[in-house]
Scaffold this active site. Structure first.
Site, short mmCIF file in Angstrom:
data_model
loop_
_atom_site.label_atom_id
_atom_site.label_comp_id
_atom_site.label_asym_id
_atom_site.label_seq_id
_atom_site.Cartn_x
_atom_site.Cartn_y
_atom_site.Cartn_z
N ASP A 185 27.46 44.39 46.76
CA ASP A 185 27.90 43.01 46.71
C ASP A 185 29.28 42.92 47.34
OD1 ASP A 185 27.16 40.30 45.11
OD2 ASP A 185 29.33 40.59 45.12
N ASN A 193 34.97 32.65 51.58
CA ASN A 193 34.51 31.39 52.17
C ASN A 193 35.54 30.28 52.00
OD1 ASN A 193 32.02 31.97 53.35
ND2 ASN A 193 30.91 31.76 51.43
N HIS A 198 32.84 28.62 55.81
CA HIS A 198 31.48 29.19 55.74
C HIS A 198 31.03 29.80 57.07
CE1 HIS A 198 30.46 27.99 51.64
NE2 HIS A 198 31.18 26.88 51.87
N ASP A 202 29.68 33.56 57.35
CA ASP A 202 28.43 34.05 57.95
C ASP A 202 28.71 35.22 58.87
OD1 ASP A 202 27.00 32.13 56.60
OD2 ASP A 202 26.74 30.80 58.33
N GLU A 229 25.62 37.14 49.23
CA GLU A 229 26.46 38.22 49.76
C GLU A 229 26.02 39.59 49.25
OE1 GLU A 229 28.70 36.63 46.10
OE2 GLU A 229 27.32 35.88 47.63
#
Length: 314
Positions: A185, A193, A198, A202, A229
Site C-alpha cells: 500500500d 493526491n 489526482h 495517477d 493505491e
C-alpha cells in the site's frame, strides 16, 4: 425432336458450362482407381496447378499443407469408406509455394450393391472467411487480455489476480509447494493526491507499478493492482524467507525510484507498507481467507508505523 427434347451431348455441354462458370471448383474421383475423372479448370487460376496435373488422389493429398495433411486425408478416407458425405477445411498449397484456404465438400456415390463408386464434390476458396475468423479470434483474445488488465497502470487487475490465485492455489494443493502473497500500500496516498492533484497521483501509481514489475521476475509471478493505491504480488512455489526477501526488494526499488512526496509523514519520498503471507496448508477453504490473512498483515504494517514489512504464515 420436340422443343422439350434435348440430346445427351447438349445436356452434358450445358452441365459442363454451368460447372465451369462457377467460382466453386467441381471434381470427381473414381474410388477403385483413386484417379481424377474430372476437375474444373478454375483450379489453375486459384492454385496454379493445371487440370492435367491432377491425376491421382495422391496429387490432391500432396498439395495439402503438411500441418493439415494427415488429419484431412485420414478423415476424408474414413468418412468415404463409411459412405458419409462430409466436408473439410484445409490449406491447399499453391504452385508458387503459398497456400489458399479451401473448403472441400464431398458427396459419396455408391453402386447398387452399396460399394463406393466415386467421390464428387466442390472446392471453395474460403481464404477471406478464414482471415475474418482469425481477425475475430485475435480481437477476442485482445479483449480478454484487456479484461484482465488495469486500465491505469497496464499491469494485471483484481480479476486477473483472483483467477491466478485460484489456479495457483489448486496447483500448490496438488504439489504441496508453498504459496506466498505480498500486498503493498502506498503510504499517505490521500495526502499525495491532496498535495499534487489526482493527475499526478495517477502518474505516481503508474511509476510504482512499473517499479514493482522488476520484483515479479518469474513467468508465473503475478503483479496486480488490487485497488486504489494497493498492489499485490502473487508468488507461486515461494517460501516465507524468499517472499520476505522479495518484499524487501520492493521497499528498496521504491526508495531508489525517489518519487517525491512532500506530504508524507515519513519522509520526502514515496514509501510503501507491505504484508507478506505464506501458506503450506491448502484446505477446502477458499483462497479468499488467505487474501484476508495477508491483508491483515498489511494493516499491521500500516498500524506499526508504515514503510515496513509484516510477515506471517497461515
Amino acid at each position: 425432336m420436340s422443343d422439350k427434347e434435348y440430346d445427351a451431348d447438349s445436356v452434358d455441354a450445358v452441365h459442363k458450362t454451368l460447372l465451369e462458370s462457377t467460382k466453386a471448383i467441381p471434381w470427381k474421383i473414381d474410388w477403385d482407381t483413386m484417379t481424377f475423372a474430372y476437375i474444373g479448370p478454375q483450379i489453375e487460376p486459384l492454385l496454379g496447378w493445371t487440370q492435367e496435373s491432377w491425376v491421382t488422389a495422391e496429387d490432391w493429398a500432396m498439395r495439402i499443407h503438411p500441418d493439415d495433411r494427415d488429419y484431412v486425408v485420414n478423415f476424408c478416407i474414413s468418412q468415404s469408406k463409411e459412405g458419409i458425405d462430409h466436408e473439410a477445411d484445409y490449406r491447399a498449397l499453391t504452385k508458387d509455394n503459398g497456400y489458399v484456404w479451401i473448403r472441400d465438400v464431398v458427396h459419396v456415390v455408391r453402386k447398387e450393391n452399396g460399394d463406393v463408386e466415386a467421390l464428387v464434390g466442390f472446392m471453395f476458396d474460403i481464404s477471406e472467411r478464414k482471415k475474418a475468423e482469425e481477425e475475430l479470434i485475435r480481437l477476442q483474445a485482445e479483449l480478454e487480455a484487456l479484461s484482465f488488465m488495469d486500465g491505469l497502470t497496464g499491469i494485471a487487475n483484481r480479476r486477473r489476480l483472483d483467477a491466478a490465485l485460484e489456479t495457483e492455489w489448486a496447483s500448490a494443493r496438488r504439489s504441496g509447494t508453498p504459496l506466498s502473497l505480498v500486498m503493498l500500500d502506498v503510504d499517505y496516498f490521500k495526502q499525495y493526491n491532496d498535495r499534487y492533484g489526482h493527475g499526478q497521483g495517477d502518474t505516481c501509481l503508474k511509476d510504482v507499478a512499473e517499479t514493482l514489475q522488476a520484483a515479479a521476475a518469474r513467468p508465473r509471478d503475478v503483479l496486480a493492482r488490487f485497488g486504489g493505491e494497493e498492489f499485490a504480488l502473487l508468488l507461486p512455489e515461494t517460501d516465507a524467507d524468499a517472499a520476505k526477501a522479495i518484499a524487501e526488494r520492493c521497499i528498496r526499488l521504491i526508495a531508489a525510484r525517489e518519487i517525491p512526496h512532500e506530504a508524507s509523514r515519513i519522509g520526502p519520498l514515496v514509501t510503501v507498507s507491505i504484508g507478506v503471507g505464506t501458506t503450506h496448508t491448502f484446505t477446502e477453504d477458499e483462497p479468499r481467507r488467505f487474501v484476508d490473512f495477508v491483508d491483515g498483515l498489511l494493516y499491521q504494517a500500516k498500524h506499526n508505523g508504515r514503510n515496513r514489512i509484516e510477515s506471517g504464515t497461515m
